[in-house]
Scaffold this motif. Sequence first.
Motif, PDB file in Angstrom:
ATOM      1  N   LEU A  27       0.807  -1.223   0.000  1.00 26.76           N
ATOM      2  CA  LEU A  27       0.000   0.000   0.000  1.00 26.76           C
ATOM      3  C   LEU A  27       0.840   1.273   0.000  1.00 26.76           C
ATOM      4  O   LEU A  27       0.361   2.324  -0.438  1.00 26.76           O
ATOM      5  CB  LEU A  27      -0.915   0.001   1.232  1.00 26.76           C
ATOM      6  N   LEU A  28       2.075   1.206   0.505  1.00 32.58           N
ATOM      7  CA  LEU A  28       2.898   2.403   0.655  1.00 32.58           C
ATOM      8  C   LEU A  28       4.013   2.413  -0.380  1.00 32.58           C
ATOM      9  O   LEU A  28       4.781   1.443  -0.492  1.00 32.58           O
ATOM     10  CB  LEU A  28       3.503   2.463   2.064  1.00 32.58           C
ATOM     11  N   THR A  29       4.136   3.506  -1.101  1.00 32.24           N
ATOM     12  CA  THR A  29       5.193   3.603  -2.116  1.00 32.24           C
ATOM     13  C   THR A  29       6.561   3.766  -1.486  1.00 32.24           C
ATOM     14  O   THR A  29       7.580   3.444  -2.104  1.00 32.24           O
ATOM     15  CB  THR A  29       4.921   4.790  -3.051  1.00 32.24           C
ATOM     16  N   GLY A  30       6.617   4.259  -0.238  1.00 32.29           N
ATOM     17  CA  GLY A  30       7.908   4.484   0.408  1.00 32.29           C
ATOM     18  C   GLY A  30       8.445   3.282   1.146  1.00 32.29           C
ATOM     19  O   GLY A  30       9.493   3.372   1.794  1.00 32.29           O
ATOM     20  N   LEU A  31       7.751   2.134   1.080  1.00 34.06           N
ATOM     21  CA  LEU A  31       8.189   0.940   1.790  1.00 34.06           C
ATOM     22  C   LEU A  31       8.222  -0.242   0.830  1.00 34.06           C
ATOM     23  O   LEU A  31       7.243  -0.523   0.147  1.00 34.06           O
ATOM     24  CB  LEU A  31       7.242   0.622   2.952  1.00 34.06           C
ATOM     25  N   SER A  32       9.362  -0.923   0.783  1.00 37.62           N
ATOM     26  CA  SER A  32       9.500  -2.114  -0.056  1.00 37.62           C
ATOM     27  C   SER A  32      10.220  -3.192   0.740  1.00 37.62           C
ATOM     28  O   SER A  32      11.288  -2.944   1.305  1.00 37.62           O
ATOM     29  CB  SER A  32      10.282  -1.800  -1.334  1.00 37.62           C
ATOM     30  N   LEU A  33       9.623  -4.405   0.792  1.00 42.78           N
ATOM     31  CA  LEU A  33      10.229  -5.522   1.518  1.00 42.78           C
ATOM     32  C   LEU A  33      10.992  -6.473   0.608  1.00 42.78           C
ATOM     33  O   LEU A  33      11.656  -7.387   1.083  1.00 42.78           O
ATOM     34  CB  LEU A  33       9.145  -6.296   2.289  1.00 42.78           C
ATOM     35  N   TRP A  90      17.424  -5.955   3.116  1.00 42.38           N
ATOM     36  CA  TRP A  90      16.421  -6.294   2.103  1.00 42.38           C
ATOM     37  C   TRP A  90      15.274  -5.285   2.054  1.00 42.38           C
ATOM     38  O   TRP A  90      14.423  -5.348   1.172  1.00 42.38           O
ATOM     39  CB  TRP A  90      15.827  -7.675   2.407  1.00 42.38           C
ATOM     40  N   VAL A  91      15.256  -4.372   3.031  1.00 37.83           N
ATOM     41  CA  VAL A  91      14.130  -3.448   3.153  1.00 37.83           C
ATOM     42  C   VAL A  91      14.529  -2.072   2.644  1.00 37.83           C
ATOM     43  O   VAL A  91      15.633  -1.582   2.928  1.00 37.83           O
ATOM     44  CB  VAL A  91      13.664  -3.340   4.628  1.00 37.83           C
ATOM     45  N   ARG A  92      13.604  -1.460   1.930  1.00 34.74           N
ATOM     46  CA  ARG A  92      13.803  -0.066   1.508  1.00 34.74           C
ATOM     47  C   ARG A  92      12.687   0.767   2.127  1.00 34.74           C
ATOM     48  O   ARG A  92      11.502   0.499   1.907  1.00 34.74           O
ATOM     49  CB  ARG A  92      13.749   0.067  -0.018  1.00 34.74           C
ATOM     50  N   VAL A  93      13.097   1.757   2.935  1.00 38.27           N
ATOM     51  CA  VAL A  93      12.116   2.645   3.552  1.00 38.27           C
ATOM     52  C   VAL A  93      12.531   4.079   3.269  1.00 38.27           C
ATOM     53  O   VAL A  93      13.705   4.445   3.407  1.00 38.27           O
ATOM     54  CB  VAL A  93      12.006   2.381   5.073  1.00 38.27           C
ATOM     55  N   HIS A  94      11.587   4.899   2.850  1.00 38.70           N
ATOM     56  CA  HIS A  94      11.908   6.238   2.354  1.00 38.70           C
ATOM     57  C   HIS A  94      12.339   7.190   3.470  1.00 38.70           C
ATOM     58  O   HIS A  94      13.322   7.921   3.331  1.00 38.70           O
ATOM     59  CB  HIS A  94      10.697   6.810   1.618  1.00 38.70           C
ATOM     60  N   SER A  95      11.588   7.204   4.601  1.00 37.59           N
ATOM     61  CA  SER A  95      11.873   8.178   5.665  1.00 37.59           C
ATOM     62  C   SER A  95      11.173   7.732   6.948  1.00 37.59           C
ATOM     63  O   SER A  95      10.437   6.738   6.975  1.00 37.59           O
ATOM     64  CB  SER A  95      11.373   9.574   5.267  1.00 37.59           C
ATOM     65  N   LEU A 100       6.225   5.929  10.466  1.00 43.36           N
ATOM     66  CA  LEU A 100       5.006   6.250  11.207  1.00 43.36           C
ATOM     67  C   LEU A 100       3.764   5.834  10.426  1.00 43.36           C
ATOM     68  O   LEU A 100       2.791   5.325  11.003  1.00 43.36           O
ATOM     69  CB  LEU A 100       4.967   7.751  11.519  1.00 43.36           C
ATOM     70  N   THR A 101       3.802   6.045   9.119  1.00 40.60           N
ATOM     71  CA  THR A 101       2.671   5.623   8.289  1.00 40.60           C
ATOM     72  C   THR A 101       2.523   4.113   8.316  1.00 40.60           C
ATOM     73  O   THR A 101       1.409   3.578   8.321  1.00 40.60           O
ATOM     74  CB  THR A 101       2.862   6.108   6.837  1.00 40.60           C
ATOM     75  N   THR A 102       3.648   3.406   8.343  1.00 40.85           N
ATOM     76  CA  THR A 102       3.615   1.946   8.428  1.00 40.85           C
ATOM     77  C   THR A 102       2.907   1.497   9.698  1.00 40.85           C
ATOM     78  O   THR A 102       2.122   0.544   9.695  1.00 40.85           O
ATOM     79  CB  THR A 102       5.047   1.380   8.383  1.00 40.85           C
TER      80      THR A 102
END
Length: 677
Positions: A27-33, A90-95, A100-102
Motif C-alpha cells: 500500500l505504501l510507495t515508500g516501503l518495499s520488503l 532487504w528493506v527499503r524505507v523512504h523516511s 510512522l505511516t507503516t
Amino acid sequence: MVTHRDVRDAVLGLLPTAGALTAASWLLTGLSLGQWWVGLAVAAVVAVADGLSRPVLRVLARWWGAVAALILGVVTQVLIVGLVLIGLPWVRVHSWVTVLTTFAVVGVVSVVVHWLLGVNDSSYLVADLLRRARRVRAAPAAGAPAGLVIVQVDGLPFPLLRHGIHSGVLPTLARWVRSGSHDAVGWWARVPSTTPASQAALLHGSNDGIPAFRWYEQALGRLVVSNRPADAALIEERVSDGRGLLAGGGVSIANMFSGDADTALMVMSRAGRRGGLGPGGDYLRFFARPFILVRSLVLTAGEIVKELHQGRQQRMRGVEPRIHRHGAYPLLRGLTNVLLRDLNVALVAEHMMRGAPVIFVDFVDYDEIAHHAGVARPESMDALAGVDRVLGTLEQLAAAAPRDYRFVVLSDHGQSQGPTFRQLSGRTLEEAVRAHLALPAPVTLAATSDVEGWGPVNALLADLLGTGGPVGRWAARRSTGESAGMLVGPPDAGPGGDRTDLVVVGSGNLGLIWFPRLGDHVTLEDLQERFPALIPGLLGEPGIGFVVAGSARGPLAIGPRGVHLLAEDTVQGEDPLGPFGPRAARDLLRVATGTNHPDLYVHSTLDTGTDEVHAFEELVGCHGGLGGWQNQAVLVHPAGWTVDEELLDDGELYGADAVHRQLIRWLERAGLRDFSR
C-alpha cells in the motif's frame, strides 16, 4: 530446552505482524520488503528487540512511573520498528514519516484481519503471554488457594443479563450459568443507585454520607464530585478502615476507590498524586508492545465513526426516547469502549500472571453507551457482548496462570430509561426550581450535566498530565460539569465564606436541592414559610412524582395527592411511593436521615406501563433513584459459593454493603483473607 512446539508457536505469533507488514509494503510507495519472506524476518527481529528492551524499560518505568511507561513505550516502539526497517538490507524505507505511516497501516490491516478471522477482540493483547504461560505453567502448589477475579460490569441490570443469556449476546456468561459452574442472582442497589455509593460499599463496606453522585457539603461550603480525584480521596478516607475488600495483597483496577488494595491502577481516589496510576512497569504490556497501542487507537477511531453512524440512525428511524449524541461523547465512547477496555485487560492479565490473590476491575463500556443510546439498544448490547468476550479472554488466562482463579461478575447498579425531565417540561430542574422560588439566576449553583462517564478518563489524565496544567484543569472541569456550562453563578465558597442561595444537583432521576444560606437541616416547615410555592409548583411539573423533605415528624415523601411518613411507614391519602415498590420507603428513609442529605429530594415519576423514568440530566438511560431496572443489580458467582441466608432480605442481598459482607465471607472461606494473625 526449546521444543518444536515452541518454534511453531513463535512462528505463528509472528505471522499476523508479518502479514500486516507485507500488506503495508503493497500500500505504501515508500516501503518495499523485496522478497515474500522479509516481512516475517522483520517481525522476528522486532520481536527479539522488543524482548531485549523490555527489562530496561521495566526498570525505567519502575523509577519514573506510568508516565514513563507511556512515553518510553511509544518511543521505543517507533525506534525499534524504524531501526529494523532501516537496518535490514532487504528493506527499503523512504523516511521516518514512512515508518510512522507503516505503524498506522499495520494497525488498520491487523484490525481487518482479526475481524475476518473472528478473533476475540481482546485476545491479541495477551496472546504472547498465554503462549509463554502455557509452556511453563506448573501445577499450583499443594494447598494454595485459588485466586479471585471480580469483574464489575458497570450499570448492568439483572433483567438485561437474563435477556443477554437467552438471546446469545453473552455466550461466555451463558456457558458458565448453563454448565452449572456459576449461579446468577440479582441484588438490590439501594438509593442512591449510583457508582460512588455502590463501589464505596462493595470495596469498603460503607457508603454513609454519599447521598448521590455529587452533593453539596455545608461544612466544606462546596460541591463534592465523586469522580474528581481529590474528592474521591476524601470519600475513601471517610469510609475506609484499612481492611477493605482488597486489603492484604489485592489489586484494584480502574475503580473509583481502592478497596485498601496494595496495588491500585487507574483508581480515582489515588489519581493525581505521585505514582497514583500505580507501578509504571504494569503498563508496559500495553504501551511498549509493537503495534498494540496503534491497533487500539485505530479501533478507537473506528468506534467514534460507529457512534456517529449509530446516532444518525436513531434520528433517521425516529427512535424514542433519545437524546442528542454529540459534543465530546463520541470521543468518550471510543476511549471507554476500546482504549480503556484494552488497557484494563492488559493490566488484569499482568497481575493474574503474577498470581495476585484478588483482583477487582471495573468495565464502564455498557454504562456509558446505555446512558446515551438507551438501556437495551443494539449498540448497548454490543458493548455488553464486548465485555463478555473479555471474560472469555480472562478465562483463558486463568487456565495458564500460575495459580487457579475463580470469577465473580457483578454490577454496581442497573439502569432505567425514559425521556428526560427537560424533554417533558421544556426546562431543566434548576430552571424549574428557580421559577417557583422567583430567584434570579446569579445566586444559583446547578450541576445537572452528564459527567459520570468522564471518571475513568479523568483518572488517567490527572496522573499523566497533572492537575496544574491546562489539560489537567480541563479534566477537573469535566468532572464538575463546569465545561458544559452547568455551573451558574459564583464559584464554590469555602467554609465561612459567601455562599450561594441555592444548589440544585441532578443524579439520574433523583434531584437534590440545598439552601446553603439557611443553614443545616432545612425543614418542610421552613420551606412552607419561606417558599410556599416551591413544593406545590414542583409537584405540578410534568415528570416529577414526589419530593422528600424533613419535618417535625421526620422525613416525608410528598406527592400530588398524598404523603408517606417515612419514619412511621404510614400513608395519608394516596401513597406517592406506591409505584416504586415495597423497598422505596426504607431506601428513602435511610438517605433522608443520613449525613450530607439535601434539604429537598426531588424524584421523577414512573410510568408503570413502560417502566420509564425521567432523568434530571440529559441522559436517556439513568440511575440514582428508584423505578425501572436501576435498582436490580447483578451477582454471578461460583455455584459452590452459596449466599448466606442471614444476609438475604426478601430473598436477595439488600444493598452493596450486604454484597461486600458476602464477598468477604467467600474470601475467608477460600483462604484468601486472614487478618487473625
